[in-house]
Write an enzyme that holds these catalytic residues in place. Structure first.
Site, PDB file in Angstrom:
ATOM      1  N   GLU A   1      36.961  45.846  39.522  1.00 17.63           N
ATOM      2  CA  GLU A   1      35.538  45.964  39.842  1.00 17.63           C
ATOM      3  C   GLU A   1      34.796  44.656  39.568  1.00 17.63           C
ATOM      4  O   GLU A   1      33.795  44.352  40.219  1.00 17.63           O
ATOM      5  CB  GLU A   1      34.932  47.130  39.048  1.00 17.63           C
ATOM      6  CG  GLU A   1      33.547  47.548  39.484  1.00 17.63           C
ATOM      7  CD  GLU A   1      33.486  48.214  40.865  1.00 17.63           C
ATOM      8  OE1 GLU A   1      34.557  48.465  41.456  1.00 17.63           O
ATOM      9  OE2 GLU A   1      32.379  48.474  41.345  1.00 17.63           O
TER      10      GLU A   1
ATOM     11  N   HIS B   1      37.398  43.505  46.186  1.00 21.04           N
ATOM     12  CA  HIS B   1      38.622  44.233  45.824  1.00 21.04           C
ATOM     13  C   HIS B   1      39.785  43.760  46.702  1.00 21.04           C
ATOM     14  O   HIS B   1      40.902  43.572  46.223  1.00 21.04           O
ATOM     15  CB  HIS B   1      38.429  45.737  46.066  1.00 21.04           C
ATOM     16  CG  HIS B   1      37.541  46.421  45.077  1.00 21.04           C
ATOM     17  ND1 HIS B   1      37.786  46.412  43.731  1.00 21.04           N
ATOM     18  CD2 HIS B   1      36.406  47.183  45.247  1.00 21.04           C
ATOM     19  CE1 HIS B   1      36.836  47.134  43.105  1.00 21.04           C
ATOM     20  NE2 HIS B   1      35.993  47.597  44.005  1.00 21.04           N
TER      21      HIS B   1
ATOM     22  N   HIS C   1      31.451  43.953  48.730  1.00 22.60           N
ATOM     23  CA  HIS C   1      32.000  44.584  47.536  1.00 22.60           C
ATOM     24  C   HIS C   1      33.486  44.914  47.752  1.00 22.60           C
ATOM     25  O   HIS C   1      34.347  44.499  46.973  1.00 22.60           O
ATOM     26  CB  HIS C   1      31.202  45.858  47.221  1.00 22.60           C
ATOM     27  CG  HIS C   1      31.730  46.623  46.056  1.00 22.60           C
ATOM     28  ND1 HIS C   1      31.162  46.538  44.809  1.00 22.60           N
ATOM     29  CD2 HIS C   1      32.793  47.458  45.931  1.00 22.60           C
ATOM     30  CE1 HIS C   1      31.854  47.306  43.973  1.00 22.60           C
ATOM     31  NE2 HIS C   1      32.848  47.878  44.625  1.00 22.60           N
ATOM     32  N   GLU C   2      33.744  45.639  48.828  1.00 15.79           N
ATOM     33  CA  GLU C   2      35.135  46.045  49.085  1.00 15.79           C
ATOM     34  C   GLU C   2      36.002  44.815  49.365  1.00 15.79           C
ATOM     35  O   GLU C   2      37.182  44.801  49.026  1.00 15.79           O
ATOM     36  CB  GLU C   2      35.207  47.044  50.238  1.00 15.79           C
ATOM     37  CG  GLU C   2      34.402  48.342  50.016  1.00 15.79           C
ATOM     38  CD  GLU C   2      34.659  49.033  48.683  1.00 15.79           C
ATOM     39  OE1 GLU C   2      35.752  48.842  48.095  1.00 15.79           O
ATOM     40  OE2 GLU C   2      33.755  49.765  48.209  1.00 15.79           O
TER      41      GLU C   2
HETATM   42 ZN    ZN Z   1      34.391  48.877  43.619  1.00 14.37          ZN
END
Ligand code: ZN
Length: 511
Positions: free
Chosen positions: A304, A271, A267-268
């Site tokens: 996101e 980003h 997830h990170e």
């Molecule tokens: Zn996030």
């Protein structure tokens, strides 16, 4: 290019340099700063916030923007210059609406509030955090009042607009409420008529250091550049695009459920890959736009969408495990011996109501966000007192997810956002899921063998598509406009529902 435009960009660069120092301090506070440093850190944060504010609201910046608006710099509305000036204007107008004393008090209270939250959360003691939260809510409301509610809108919209330009409560409500209803129905259908997948495989105990090694391996494979980034451990995983060439990720480990840390890391990384491919002059992009809006991300919703795409659309796919499992078996030890990709694919795709947002599955996650949206809107709108937050929180969890919240640690104290003064931020998480699903359909049309590529560990074409179509544009387009350009339609809930229903019904054995 005019001198005024160049001076404007140069000032943007100076201001962004200070922003990067602030980001580094924030990263340090969450990773390595000893608790004893918190009072001094609050002073540092406040001092830096004051200087940044002076720089961003300097009347000279206003003059330069005005000059660029009238001297022909924007004559081609599609030019990079026009986009930069338009967005410089937005930033300047927002910054000048806030008085300096409010900005410094917010920075200081947020730094202290976060420390208060950490210990309140550890002790599950809302009452010790309550005075801080009251102060933070008061400041957030004052901030919203300074920005002012948009015409026909409400105070909370002013806070939403900071994170998701142009977003309004009314629009979000009209998207989230029906989405929540359909997802609630899906959860009920799966759990009442279906057979939940076997999740035993996730109970394997795997030491944190092995998980870390595997996380780094996956980061490298999907295209997060570790020469320009790093991965550390925090209570609350995050990504901080500190500066050109310096993007920091964090995750957290526990011995069981190694996929929690893996998905947190992916997830990170989503980003992080966005940050690393913005054209801000770090050897990845065509231009050095550091300090210009064209070197920055569009909105938190789009940010996101990138993290959710790598975490859920890639990471929770069958194809991903076909590639990843043999590597995991090599690096994570005997615990995964004999496991098949299909077993893992099914185990990581459940829809089960739970208490903790960051550990929630892909379906119920959105319900956690709906709850926070309703809570924040009521808090800022003055319909919910801070002292009543725990009870209201628990009631909503019962209503939307059917779960009883045993304590505030697993209830209203679980998230870091409010302690840092960030209200209006949560809705962007659900917007990210919606954008990710809609983009994913378009990407699969344009890269028809994407699934096969993923199963071979070939992530380059996907990463390049995202860099070319999203990252490289910086803030050239607003989120809605980008979505329209890339998918041909405005943002809607159908792609996400198609994705979730299409994946989970077969897993649960529902035709
Ligand atoms: Zn996030």
């Amino acid at each position: 290019m005019t001198d005024t435009y160049q001076e404007l960009c140069e000032r943007g660069r100076q201001s962004a340099t200070l922003d990067s120092i602030s980001a580094l301090m924030g990263w340090d506070q969450e990773t390595y700063m000893p608790a004893g440093g918190s009072a001094a850190r609050a002073e540092q944060a406040a001092a830096l916030a004051a200087i940044r504010h002076d720089m961003k609201t300097d009347p000279r910046v206003g003059e330069l923007i005005e000059a660029c608006e009238s001297n022909g710099t924007m004559s081609d509305p599609d030019s990079p210059e026009a986009a930069n000036v338009r967005e410089f204007r937005r930033d300047y107008d927002l910054a000048t609406k806030l008085p300096k004393d409010l900005v410094t008090e917010l920075a200081k209270t947020a730094a202290l509030g976060q420390e208060a939250w950490k210990s309140a959360r550890a002790d599950s003691d809302f009452d010790t955090f309550r005075p801080w939260l009251e102060k933070l809510v008061g400041l957030a409301r004052r901030k919203a009042e300074c920005y002012g509610a948009p015409k026909g809108g409400e105070l909370y919209d002013a806070l939403l607009n900071v994170y998701e330009p142009g977003a309004t409560s009314a629009e979000i409500e009209s998207a989230f409420v029906p989405l929540g209803k359909r997802l609630g129905d899906l959860v009920a259908e799966l759990n009442e008529s279906g057979t939940p997948p076997e999740t035993e495989v996730l109970n394997a105990e795997i030491p944190a250091d092995r998980q870390h090694e595997f996380g780094l391996f996956v980061l490298d494979a999907i295209g997060f550049d570790l020469r320009s980034g790093r991965l550390d451990v925090t209570t609350h995983p995050f990504c901080e695009g500190v500066a050109p060439g310096d993007t920091r990720l964090t995750t957290r480990y526990r011995d069981e459920h190694f996929t929690d840390a893996l998905y947190g890391t992916m997830h990170e990384a989503g980003h992080g890959i966005y940050e690393q491919n913005l054209p801000k002059g770090q050897g990845h992009g065509p231009a050095d736009c550091f300090g210009q809006p064209l070197g920055e991300s569009i909105s938190l919703g789009i940010h996101e969408s990138q993290s959710r795409m790598w975490e859920n659309f890639v990471g929770r796919s069958r194809a991903f495990w076909e590639w990843a499992l043999p590597h995991a078996q090599k690096m994570l030890g005997d615990a995964l011996a004999g496991v098949t990709p299909e077993q893992l694919y099914r185990a990581v795709n459940t829809a089960r109501p739970s208490l903790i947002r960051v550990e929630a599955d892909e379906v119920t996650y959105n319900l956690h966000i709906l709850i926070r949206f309703e809570m924040e809107r009521a808090i800022i709108g003055g319909d919910l007192e801070v002292g009543d937050i725990p009870a209201a929180w628990n009631e909503k969890y019962k209503h939307y997810l059917g779960v009883d919240v045993p304590d505030d640690r697993r209830g209203c104290l679980q998230d870091i956002h409010w302690s840092g003064g960030m209200m209006g931020y949560f809705p962007t998480y659900c917007l990210g899921n919606l954008y990710a699903a809609q983009l994913w359909e378009s990407i699969n049309e344009q890269i028809p063998d994407l699934d096969a590529q993923i199963s071979r560990g070939e992530f380059g074409p996907l990463k390049d598509w995202l860099a070319r179509n999203i990252h490289q544009h910086g803030r050239r387009y607003r989120a809605g406009e980008l979505c329209q350009r890339l998918t041909g339609t405005p943002l809607g809930a159908d792609p996400l529902l198609r994705h979730l229903e299409g994946k989970l019904r077969p897993i649960y054995g529902i035709a």
